[in-house]
Write a protein that holds these residues in place. Structure first.
Motif, short mmCIF file in Angstrom:
data_model
loop_
_atom_site.label_atom_id
_atom_site.label_comp_id
_atom_site.label_asym_id
_atom_site.label_seq_id
_atom_site.Cartn_x
_atom_site.Cartn_y
_atom_site.Cartn_z
N LEU A 3 0.65 -1.11 -0.09
CA LEU A 3 -0.01 0.08 -0.01
C LEU A 3 0.93 1.13 -0.16
N PHE A 4 1.88 1.11 0.66
CA PHE A 4 2.99 2.21 0.57
C PHE A 4 4.16 1.66 -0.09
N ARG A 5 4.42 2.49 -1.31
CA ARG A 5 5.11 1.72 -2.46
C ARG A 5 6.69 1.75 -1.87
N ASN A 6 7.13 0.55 -1.98
CA ASN A 6 8.38 0.35 -1.58
C ASN A 6 9.42 -0.33 -2.53
N PHE A 7 10.09 0.25 -2.31
CA PHE A 7 11.16 -0.44 -3.45
C PHE A 7 11.16 -1.69 -3.08
N ARG A 37 -1.32 8.03 10.98
CA ARG A 37 0.13 7.74 10.83
C ARG A 37 0.47 6.38 11.49
N PHE A 38 1.54 5.80 11.22
CA PHE A 38 1.94 4.84 12.07
C PHE A 38 2.70 5.27 13.09
N ARG A 45 5.97 7.85 13.22
CA ARG A 45 7.08 7.37 12.40
C ARG A 45 6.75 6.86 10.87
N PHE A 46 7.62 7.71 10.18
CA PHE A 46 7.58 7.66 8.59
C PHE A 46 8.20 5.96 8.57
N LEU A 47 7.45 5.00 7.68
CA LEU A 47 8.32 3.81 7.44
C LEU A 47 8.81 3.84 6.12
#
Length: 224
Positions: A3-7, A37-38, A45-47
């Protein structure tokens, strides 16, 4: 894609003893949500993460070096597949029936514990695809029954840690054998939360922007 694009492998007995020792105490890293937010140990914290696709097949010292390097570059989150195979090597933590598969379930426990001690978050991902039931030609889960059992086994083996979350199905809306519908995902999510009410649960899409209807389906129908 999230969902949050990751490399090759350690002995099962050795891995089991390390995982058991690391799991005996309280979790040092607690993943949570506050608003949109997480949080990690209560702080927003930004993951920033990376995919560690076949990490369960790497030796512990190799993994530790990777984690040292990646943490040095600011990464605080990794994604590892509990169902993974390729080039005649299957390193899945569950088999084609969704049962725990050693030594890889012990390796997954060890990896989550190692990240817990480092303050890192772990995305544990499952995937659906028709495969050989005994081992999984590619390591994925062939049907709903195996998928449910895999969820139960993962939650049971990892519940002493609070630094991980469960991605029920990778690219779950892709129109092929990876597809897992919203009603089934809701059932899987419900079972995971029955076993561990504090566990965060996701179901990742196939690498595209989400429209309002998809967001509502994820939140209201599936309940992630």
């Amino acid at each position: 894609m999230s969902l949050f694009r990751n490399f090759s492998l350690c002995l099962a007995a050795s891995l089991g003893s390390h995982a058991g020792a690391a799991s005996a105490g309280a979790s040092e890293t607690v993943l949570g949500i506050k608003g949109s937010r997480f949080t990690v140990n209560g702080e927003p914290r930004f993951l920033l993460g990376f995919s560690y696709y076949a990490g369960l097949g790497a030796p512990p010292e190799f993994i530790r070096r990777d984690l040292d390097d990646l943490q040095g570059h600011g990464f605080n989150w990794l994604r590892v597949w509990a169902t993974w195979g390729g080039f005649d090597h299957v390193v899945s933590a569950v088999d084609g029936e969704g049962r725990a598969r050693e030594p890889f379930m012990a390796k997954l426990q060890w990896l989550v514990a190692e990240c817990d001690a480092r303050g890192m978050v772990v995305d544990v991902t499952l995937s659906r695809r028709e495969s050989d039931r005994a081992e999984g030609a590619r390591g994925e889960l062939p049907d709903a029954r195996a998928h449910l059992r895999a969820v139960e086994n993962l939650v049971g083996h990892l519940r002493s840690h609070r630094n991980w979350y469960l991605d029920l199905a990778n690219e779950r809306d892709v129109g092929d054998a990876r597809f897992v519908g919203p009603k089934e995902l809701r059932s899987l999510r419900r079972r995971a939360r029955e076993l561990d009410p504090a566990l965060l649960v996701t179901a990742s899409f196939g690498g595209h922007d989400l429209g309002p209807e998809e967001v509502l389906e994820a939140i209201e129908t599936i309940g992630v």
